[in-house]
Design a protein around this motif. Structure first.
Motif: not given
Ligand code: GDP
Ligand code: MG
Length: 160
Positions: A94-96, A144-154
Motif C-alpha cells: 500500500r505504501y508503495y 484482508e485486502g489482497f487485490a487478487s488471489i490465485r489458488t494453486i492446488g493438486l
C-alpha cells in the motif's frame, strides 16, 4: 520469462512447507524472489535456524523497500500463514502503491508431508502440520485486502 502478474506487483506466496512455493517462484520469477530460508542460511549456515528469523525479516524488508520503490515485481517466498505477517506485507504494498496479489497453495496435508519427506531439507512433520492448519482460505485473503488471489492446488501442479 512471462509471468501472469502485473509488473510491479508484490506477490505473496501462502502455504505450508512442502506445498511447492519455492518451485513455483523459481519457475515464474527469474528475479525478485525473496526467501527467508535463504536469508537465514546466509546469516547462520542453517536455513531452518529460527533464531535468525528477525535478521532474515530485516533483510527481506530492506529488499522489499528497494524493489517496491522501483516498481519491480517481487515475490515473497515464505509460508506467510500468520495474519500479522501478511498485514505487514500488505502495508508495504500500500505504501508503495503496488498491487498485492496472493498465491494460495491449497494442497492436502498428506501431499505436503509427502513432498517434504522426499526433499533434501526437511521441515519437522509437526511443524508442517501446524503451518498447514494455519493456512487461510481465499475468502480470508480477500477480506484482508489482497487485490487478487490465485489458488494453486493438486489439479494445477505448481510445476506448470
Ligand atoms: P515449499 O516448501 O512450499 O517451498 O516447497 P518446494 O517448492 O520446496 O517443494 C517441495 C518438494 O515438492 C520439492 O521436492 C519439489 O521438487 C516438489 N514439488 C514442488 N512442486 C511440485 C509439483 O507440482 N508436483 C510434484 N509432484 N512435486 C512438486
Ligand atoms: Mg520453500
Amino acid at each position: 520469462m512471462e509471468t501472469p502478474y502485473a509488473p510491479g506487483s508484490l506477490v505473496v506466496l501462502i502455504g505450508s512447507p512442502g506445498a511447492g512455493k519455492s518451485t513455483y517462484a523459481r519457475r515464474h520469477f527469474p528475479t525478485g524472489r525473496l526467501c527467508l530460508d535463504d536469508f537465514r542460511e546466509m546469516a547462520t549456515d542453517e536455513a531452518a535456524d529460527q533464531s535468525a528469523t528477525p535478521t532474515a525479516a530485516q533483510i527481506q524488508n530492506l529488499l522489499l523497500d528497494a524493489r517496491l520503490a522501483r516498481g519491480l515485481t517481487t515475490v515473497v517466498d515464505s509460508t506467510n500463514v500468520l495474519p500479522h505477517v501478511r498485514a505487514g506485507l500488505l502495508a508495504r504494498a500500500r505504501y508503495y502503491q503496488r498491487p498485492a496479489v496472493a498465491v494460495l497453495f491449497e494442497l492436502p496435508l498428506a501431499d505436503c508431508l509427502a513432498r517434504n519427506n522426499a526433499r533434501a531439507r526437511q521441515v519437522p512433520q509437526n511443524v508442517v502440520r501446524e503451518l498447514h492448519q494455519m493456512t487461510p482460505t481465499a475468502e480470508q485473503l480477500a477480506a484482508e485486502g489482497f487485490a487478487s488471489i490465485r489458488t494453486i492446488g493438486l489439479c494445477e501442479p505448481a510445476r506448470r
